[in-house]
Design a protein around this motif. Sequence first.
Motif, PDB file in Angstrom:
ATOM      1  N   TYR A 331      47.999  28.481  41.296  1.00 56.60           N
ATOM      2  CA  TYR A 331      48.437  28.789  40.176  1.00 56.60           C
ATOM      3  C   TYR A 331      49.324  28.283  39.157  1.00 56.60           C
ATOM      4  CZ  TYR A 331      49.687  33.785  40.505  1.00 56.60           C
ATOM      5  OH  TYR A 331      50.263  34.888  41.170  1.00 56.60           O
ATOM      6  N   GLN A 332      50.535  28.732  40.441  1.00 52.78           N
ATOM      7  CA  GLN A 332      51.818  28.718  39.892  1.00 52.78           C
ATOM      8  C   GLN A 332      52.277  26.930  38.718  1.00 52.78           C
ATOM      9  OE1 GLN A 332      51.598  29.873  42.706  1.00 52.78           O
ATOM     10  NE2 GLN A 332      53.218  30.658  43.055  1.00 52.78           N
ATOM     11  N   GLN A 333      51.502  26.139  39.309  1.00 56.96           N
ATOM     12  CA  GLN A 333      51.803  24.236  38.725  1.00 56.96           C
ATOM     13  C   GLN A 333      50.390  24.745  37.813  1.00 56.96           C
ATOM     14  OE1 GLN A 333      51.287  21.202  41.822  1.00 56.96           O
ATOM     15  NE2 GLN A 333      52.497  23.010  43.373  1.00 56.96           N
ATOM     16  N   ASN A 334      49.871  25.663  37.272  1.00 58.01           N
ATOM     17  CA  ASN A 334      48.827  24.961  35.962  1.00 58.01           C
ATOM     18  C   ASN A 334      49.126  24.231  34.992  1.00 58.01           C
ATOM     19  OD1 ASN A 334      47.028  27.435  36.668  1.00 58.01           O
ATOM     20  ND2 ASN A 334      47.053  28.398  35.249  1.00 58.01           N
ATOM     21  N   MET A 362      48.630  33.524  44.944  1.00 56.77           N
ATOM     22  CA  MET A 362      49.381  33.568  46.376  1.00 56.77           C
ATOM     23  C   MET A 362      48.980  34.449  47.373  1.00 56.77           C
ATOM     24  SD  MET A 362      53.198  33.574  45.143  1.00 56.77           S
ATOM     25  CE  MET A 362      53.324  34.739  45.765  1.00 56.77           C
ATOM     26  N   ASP A 429      46.349  37.253  43.830  1.00 58.55           N
ATOM     27  CA  ASP A 429      46.993  36.789  44.933  1.00 58.55           C
ATOM     28  C   ASP A 429      46.772  38.290  46.368  1.00 58.55           C
ATOM     29  OD1 ASP A 429      48.600  35.845  43.027  1.00 58.55           O
ATOM     30  OD2 ASP A 429      49.788  37.157  42.080  1.00 58.55           O
TER      31      ASP A 429
END
Length: 561
Positions: A331-334, A362, A429
């Motif tokens: 999701y960091q790249q949402n 994560m 996570d």
Amino acid sequence: MDYKNYIAQKICVDGVTTAEIYEAIALPPNSEMGDYALPCFKFAKALRKSPVMIAEDLKNSLQTDDVISEISAVNGYLNFKINKDGFVRATLDKILTEKDGYGSSNQGAGKTVCIDYSSINIAKPFHIGHLSTTVLGGALYRIFNFLGYKTVGINHLGDYGTQFGKLISAYKRWGDKETVQQGGIRALNELYVRFHQEAETHPEYEDEARAYFKLIEQGDEECQTLFRWFKELTLKDVQKIYDMLDIRFDSYAGESFYSDKMQPVIDELKEHNLLVESRGAQIVDLEEYGMAPCIILKSDGTSLYATRDMAAAMYRKQTYDFDKCLYVVAYQQNLHFKQFFKVLELMGKAWAKDLVHVAYGMVSLEEGTMSTRKGNVVFLEDVIQKCIDKAAGILVEKNPNLENKAEVAQKVGVGAVIFGALYNNKIKDIVFSYDKVLNFDGETSVYVQYTCARAYSVLQKGGVPETFEIPTLTAEEIELVKALATFPETVASAAEKYEPSYVARFAVDVAQKFNKFYFDCKILTAENEQTKNFRLALTNATLQALKNAFALLGIGIPEKM
Ligand code: ARG
């Protein structure tokens, strides 16, 4: 048989469609009340009647039959009991005739799904952070296949960028052919880490690295050869992990594959008047959509991650004509995905709606997180090996005479790693704990595997019956069969929601219900032959369903444990 549908077809409510009734039918929390229930308050407004009256009227208008054995109206709910004998018979017959195909369908016939997953970075450690994308993507790949879709697994390699210039610089200064050849990713990572340490006091190394990267781009013979070698070494190393996890790809076209396919993207962006200059860079303004601009070209004219992803999406559409293209990425790249999906939409690509970012949470280790640059990284290979070793230890303790110990430990250890990453809703996570994933009594793969070994042992002793009759059923048997019957819809919703955890949870649920049945109902010493036969057939069907579920997750099942 779809009982919900069967019930929905029978019910007539003025102004309400069968589909709406179907949607409204629920499973009552306790099966004493019934197997299915229709909450009538949903129709109270439309019919201007109290839910109690609606339920009562409906009850009087319906009749029981071969399938529905009881209908009752209670507190505004219309409850249905299914004829258990027929249900049990139909479910077991289906499982035992469809065998490995139980749960599959052809809903995807003629449709193609591209799945971009694992998508590792060349020369970088394959660490615990890559676990989720790899096993989630792998499971989705098998699930869509099982539902009749044509699936294309794509490893969108991260093989483009200045880091490869850094690596060449480091290799030329400190590297040694033999060491790197032997050490693979670990040796490459050491060089990369050293580069960053030394560049702190030698900033000129950074310029050198940029120059080397340019040479790769310009096709310089020596740099290209080194770069290709780094790539080969990386892929050879990760193949070991892919083999263990049963992961396959149909394409390894990575970022560098698109470096000469960027022009059409630029041209079309210009055609649609979407490119704007901003401080020398070319960007697409997305303010209107509440997002930061999507940078397409840097001031020096080089492309970015997003540009290459746009070229990749266009290439995939053209090459595979996908119905859906999934990106299994954290999701960091949402924002990244939202941005380039939007830009493609603005370019008039109707298929942009078929691009799906399957985001996940994560994974960290209890021991703490890591950083590639500093080098304190936990390799996934080591995590898997540790799980296998721990599994071996536990198995020896539990069963000192176990044959094929190594093979069983491998299945248990690898299964624990996969299941640990797949059991929870993917967006959560997770903190990976060896003790938790290897708990024989937990909601774990080893619990399911152990249950299967128990079923194998029962069948070995009692044999697999050719035919069976339905005896007077116990509550445990009915609960187990009900759980088994949900597999086809479980697989379908796992695909619809991109959520392999549904399949993992199905397996645990079935295993728990099987164990309850196993302890409460005698199988081999049942009161009569008919009951024994039926219970053996039920054991066999349970084993089959668990095998199918685990096959979708990529986890093996040992016959003995
Ligand atoms: N290599 C990228 C990373 O490790 C993931 C790539 C995902 N796929 C994509 N088409 N962007 O972050």
